[in-house]
Motif scaffolding. Structure first.
Motif, PDB file in Angstrom:
ATOM      1  N   ILE A  52       0.834  -1.200   0.000  1.00 25.46           N
ATOM      2  CA  ILE A  52       0.000   0.000   0.000  1.00 25.46           C
ATOM      3  C   ILE A  52       0.869   1.250   0.000  1.00 25.46           C
ATOM      4  O   ILE A  52       0.542   2.250  -0.650  1.00 25.46           O
ATOM      5  CB  ILE A  52      -0.946  -0.024   1.212  1.00 25.46           C
ATOM      6  N   ALA A  54       3.792   1.533  -1.430  1.00 19.97           N
ATOM      7  CA  ALA A  54       4.263   1.725  -2.806  1.00 19.97           C
ATOM      8  C   ALA A  54       3.129   2.236  -3.683  1.00 19.97           C
ATOM      9  O   ALA A  54       3.331   3.119  -4.522  1.00 19.97           O
ATOM     10  CB  ALA A  54       4.813   0.422  -3.360  1.00 19.97           C
ATOM     11  N   ALA A  55       1.915   1.679  -3.478  1.00 17.20           N
ATOM     12  CA  ALA A  55       0.776   2.130  -4.276  1.00 17.20           C
ATOM     13  C   ALA A  55       0.470   3.596  -3.991  1.00 17.20           C
ATOM     14  O   ALA A  55       0.114   4.353  -4.895  1.00 17.20           O
ATOM     15  CB  ALA A  55      -0.442   1.265  -3.987  1.00 17.20           C
ATOM     16  N   GLN A  56       0.640   3.972  -2.725  1.00 15.29           N
ATOM     17  CA  GLN A  56       0.440   5.383  -2.361  1.00 15.29           C
ATOM     18  C   GLN A  56       1.378   6.280  -3.170  1.00 15.29           C
ATOM     19  O   GLN A  56       0.973   7.302  -3.709  1.00 15.29           O
ATOM     20  CB  GLN A  56       0.703   5.546  -0.864  1.00 15.29           C
ATOM     21  N   LEU A  57       2.664   5.853  -3.249  1.00 16.75           N
ATOM     22  CA  LEU A  57       3.638   6.642  -4.004  1.00 16.75           C
ATOM     23  C   LEU A  57       3.289   6.646  -5.495  1.00 16.75           C
ATOM     24  O   LEU A  57       3.311   7.689  -6.142  1.00 16.75           O
ATOM     25  CB  LEU A  57       5.046   6.070  -3.826  1.00 16.75           C
ATOM     26  N   VAL A  58       2.966   5.458  -6.032  1.00 14.69           N
ATOM     27  CA  VAL A  58       2.778   5.364  -7.481  1.00 14.69           C
ATOM     28  C   VAL A  58       1.467   6.017  -7.891  1.00 14.69           C
ATOM     29  O   VAL A  58       1.424   6.832  -8.810  1.00 14.69           O
ATOM     30  CB  VAL A  58       2.799   3.884  -7.938  1.00 14.69           C
ATOM     31  N   VAL A  59       0.362   5.651  -7.189  1.00 18.84           N
ATOM     32  CA  VAL A  59      -0.954   6.102  -7.627  1.00 18.84           C
ATOM     33  C   VAL A  59      -1.228   7.528  -7.172  1.00 18.84           C
ATOM     34  O   VAL A  59      -1.520   8.413  -7.980  1.00 18.84           O
ATOM     35  CB  VAL A  59      -2.051   5.154  -7.107  1.00 18.84           C
ATOM     36  N   TYR A  60      -1.104   7.761  -5.855  1.00 22.86           N
ATOM     37  CA  TYR A  60      -1.489   9.084  -5.351  1.00 22.86           C
ATOM     38  C   TYR A  60      -0.490  10.149  -5.762  1.00 22.86           C
ATOM     39  O   TYR A  60      -0.809  11.062  -6.516  1.00 22.86           O
ATOM     40  CB  TYR A  60      -1.603   9.049  -3.827  1.00 22.86           C
ATOM     41  N   SER A  61       0.755  10.026  -5.268  1.00 17.32           N
ATOM     42  CA  SER A  61       1.661  11.147  -5.522  1.00 17.32           C
ATOM     43  C   SER A  61       2.269  11.082  -6.910  1.00 17.32           C
ATOM     44  O   SER A  61       2.722  12.095  -7.419  1.00 17.32           O
ATOM     45  CB  SER A  61       2.749  11.208  -4.454  1.00 17.32           C
ATOM     46  N   GLY A  62       2.264   9.894  -7.548  1.00 16.83           N
ATOM     47  CA  GLY A  62       2.873   9.812  -8.865  1.00 16.83           C
ATOM     48  C   GLY A  62       1.903  10.041 -10.006  1.00 16.83           C
ATOM     49  O   GLY A  62       2.314  10.407 -11.097  1.00 16.83           O
ATOM     50  N   ALA A  63       0.606   9.795  -9.796  1.00 16.92           N
ATOM     51  CA  ALA A  63      -0.329   9.928 -10.913  1.00 16.92           C
ATOM     52  C   ALA A  63      -1.408  10.961 -10.630  1.00 16.92           C
ATOM     53  O   ALA A  63      -1.572  11.913 -11.387  1.00 16.92           O
ATOM     54  CB  ALA A  63      -0.965   8.571 -11.211  1.00 16.92           C
ATOM     55  N   ILE A  64      -2.135  10.807  -9.506  1.00 19.91           N
ATOM     56  CA  ILE A  64      -3.258  11.710  -9.245  1.00 19.91           C
ATOM     57  C   ILE A  64      -2.766  13.142  -9.055  1.00 19.91           C
ATOM     58  O   ILE A  64      -3.278  14.086  -9.666  1.00 19.91           O
ATOM     59  CB  ILE A  64      -4.044  11.228  -8.013  1.00 19.91           C
ATOM     60  N   MET A  65      -1.708  13.290  -8.236  1.00 14.86           N
ATOM     61  CA  MET A  65      -1.259  14.656  -7.954  1.00 14.86           C
ATOM     62  C   MET A  65      -0.571  15.279  -9.162  1.00 14.86           C
ATOM     63  O   MET A  65      -0.604  16.494  -9.332  1.00 14.86           O
ATOM     64  CB  MET A  65      -0.329  14.666  -6.735  1.00 14.86           C
TER      65      MET A  65
END
Lengths: 166, 394, 112
Positions: A52, A54-65
């Motif tokens: 989770i 890693a997913a936080q880094l990839v999805v939230y801060s790497g894609a959504i933001m």
């Protein structure tokens, strides 16, 4: 060591969240939110949830933001103007929020302070293998439904953002 | 043993080496491009321009740090260092050698050995775009803003096929830990073909897709739209000077090293040699020996007077290196390091080679390649690999 | 490096309410931002902050009960947040094209 890491990143998260709330410019707010997300990722690692994190880094801060920052830069409207219409919200909202936080903290402390404390390394079931196994066996239907949701979201976003279609 | 102590020592060893490498890749790039274009490149600072990186560093450090008016000061200052930070942190999870015994202590060659190594690199790669986007936005310049917008759109688009291309070898290795992925690629099929992911199934396709995406992710030619000199002057870093400018370049080269290392670890078998181990032990010695002989020969029959001293000097260095690879205890460790860095070095050379050869794509072509070609191909490769893995239960 | 700290230092644990109260604080800040700010994008970001705060609670309880289900739930929250961000930002782009402003106060044509 756990406690020091927790306190450091909890403080960073809260400071970034407050900064996000106070900054006038959306880019500053977005960057502060990224700070919150990254420190939450560290806390997830402390809680044993590696995947989770890693997913936080990839999805939230790497894609959504990145999407947020992209839209802010694309529109480039500058800092937010002060509003006169939010008077009630300011006067009533702030004390109510403080009360909400106080009550929530009180309830949480009463209900959970007797529970066993979190120890780094005690829970190791958060690796990619375990999460993936659960996701594709017990939670297969929700997973597929979510993928359909994303498909719909892609179609919707494309339809909305594509001006020439009308 | 003290895990913390070992980690601190490893970090203190690797950080300066990394910085030196970053400085010298610039030299290699200038030299290679110069020779492709029939020039000599940097030549006058030191023998064959070997001290040029030091001169460049001194120049960049002492140059005036010019800040244009109307910039957003905090973000203008923070952007290059943010980009560099994300790039350098990615190095931490890359394993460049097997676990070795040093004075009775088991030491992993590589900084951190974590379960989510590849996800970590993907996450940091996604965050790397903030350095570029903020730099372009805070510079208060039209061209810089356009470069930043292009860069964010490009990096989001190419992350997708890149992740899909990387997922296929992961299916075969059944792990996200880069060290474990490399260890599953040991050995040879029929005694000759190395058991790398590249030669298994359809991974040649995956490798090609990954390399194309890697060019786009690192903003290199032919996908250097964010910093296109001829249309956007220099794109996102047009307003930067001095050390901040250097930080962008260091981040770019660091990202190149990371994508090349990931390709090496996932497709090219990491530190496992391409020839059977009986031969592989002597390959570095042979290579360095031949280089030393070459240097001695040209030092004796020199064209330029200064080479009389510099060529034999480097010949002696290479000969000593060739002998070091034969020492029993140290040899095997150095051998695996040689193979890993040899592969990474070849891929880096490939990046530079492409830069000297290909022209730049147009922006719509860039997006078309990502969405209409790379994405379906990577997806098909992933599905086929999944079938392949299930059928043969590898 | 190790001897700088006494051995008990490495055995300190974090009480469970620590994580939960942190989550509550982040959620409250999210609500405050949502209420007080007038920029659509900032308001949208406040929603993301609230979702993050809730995720932290899920992961904390997943750790406490030793089950991975809480993490699965927070994974779904992330995926839905991604879909929401895509559609929401597309809507914001549309609104900006029509009214060229991002101030929430100006989006009141349905009033009266």
């Amino acid at each position: 060591m756990d406690l020091v890491l927790f306190l450091t990143f909890a403080l960073i998260a809260v400071a970034c969240a407050i900064n996000m709330s106070l900054q006038r410019h959306p880019v500053s707010s977005a960057l502060s939110l990224i700070g919150v997300m990254v420190s939450l990722a560290v806390l997830y690692v402390l809680l044993g949830a590696e995947f989770i994190a890693a997913a936080q880094l990839v999805v939230y801060s790497g894609a959504i933001m990145v999407l947020f920052v992209f839209v802010i830069m694309l529109l480039n409207t500058g800092a937010e103007k002060m509003s006169k219409k939010a008077g009630t919200a300011h006067f009533l909202g702030f004390p109510l929020l403080v009360i909400l936080l106080a009550v929530a903290s009180w309830v949480i402390t009463n209900a959970t302070s007797a529970m066993k404390p979190v120890k780094f390394g005690a829970f190791t079931g958060g690796g990619p293998r375990e999460v993936g196994w659960e996701l594709f066996t017990r939670y297969l239907l929700p997973f597929e439904v979510t993928s359909i949701l994303i498909l719909i979201a892609i179609a919707g976003a494309y339809r909305l953002a594509n001006k020439e279609m009308d | 043993m003290d895990y913390l102590l070992v980690s601190v020592i490893k970090t203190l060893l690797i950080a300066p080496l990394l910085l030196a490498t970053l400085a010298y890749i610039v030299w290699v790039e200038r030299k290679v491009i110069a020779h492709v274009q029939l020039r000599v490149g940097p030549y006058f600072v030191g023998p064959h321009g070997l001290l040029q990186p030091i001169a460049d560093a001194v120049k960049l450090l002492t140059k005036e740090d010019f800040i244009p008016s109307g910039v957003n000061h905090f973000f203008y200052w923070a952007a290059p260092w943010l980009g560099l930070m994300f790039a350098v942190t990615g190095i931490a999870v890359i394993p460049f050698g097997p676990t070795v015994d040093i004075f009775g202590t088991k030491v992993n060659l590589g900084l951190a050995d974590i379960n989510i190594g590849l996800l970590w690199i993907l996450g940091l790669g996604g965050m790397g775009v903030y350095g570029i986007a903020l730099a372009g936005w805070s510079s208060n310049n039209k061209y810089a803003l356009m470069g930043a917008l292009r860069s964010s759109a490009q990096m989001i688009s190419y992350e997708l096929p890149m992740a899909l291309a990387l997922a296929a070898p992961l299916l075969m290795s059944n792990s996200l830990n880069l060290r474990e992925v490399i260890e599953t690629q040991a050995g040879f099929v029929y005694g000759v073909i190395p058991n790398w992911n590249l030669f298994t199934g359809f991974q040649l396709i995956g490798f090609i897709v990954y390399m194309i995406c890697a060019f786009a992710e690192t903003n290199r030619v032919p996908f250097d739209l964010p910093e296109a000199e001829s249309e956007l002057v220099a794109g996102f870093h047009v307003e930067y000077s001095s050390m901040k400018f250097a930080a962008f370049f260091m981040a770019e080269y660091c990202n190149m090293i990371i994508v090349c290392s990931v390709a090496t670890a996932l497709f090219l078998g990491g530190w496992h040699p391409i020839v059977p181990p009986a031969v592989a032990t002597f390959v570095p010695t042979l290579l360095f020996g031949i280089s030393a002989g070459f240097l001695f020969y040209h030092g004796m029959n020199n064209i330029r007077p200064n080479d009389r001293y510099s060529f034999p000097f480097f010949g002696v260095v290479f000969a000593v290196l060739a002998l070091v690879f034969l020492i029993p205890g140290v040899g095997p460790i150095l051998n695996s390091l040689f193979w890993f860095f040899g592969k990474v070095g070849f891929l880096l050379f490939f990046f530079i080679w492409v830069r000297a050869t290909l022209p730049r794509y147009r922006y719509d072509q860039l997006m078309k390649i990502a969405w209409l070609f790379l994405f379906p191909v990577a997806l098909a490769n992933l599905v086929l690999t999944a079938f392949f893995v299930t059928l043969f239960n590898k | 490096m190790y001897s700088l700290f006494p051995p008990e230092f490495f055995k300190l644990t974090i009480p469970l309410p620590g994580y939960l109260i942190l989550s509550a604080i982040l959620f409250t800040i999210g609500v405050a931002t949502f209420l007080f700010r007038r920029n659509v994008i900032t308001v949208f970001m406040a929603i993301e902050l609230m979702l993050n705060a809730v995720n932290l609670t899920f992961v904390t309880f997943s750790n406490h009960f030793g089950k991975v289900d809480g993490q699965i739930f927070s994974f779904f929250v992330m995926v839905v947040a991604a879909a929401e961000a895509a559609v929401g930002l597309a809507i914001i782009l549309m609104v900006f094209r029509n009214r060229s402003t991002l101030q929430i106060d100006d989006f009141d044509t349905l009033k009266n």
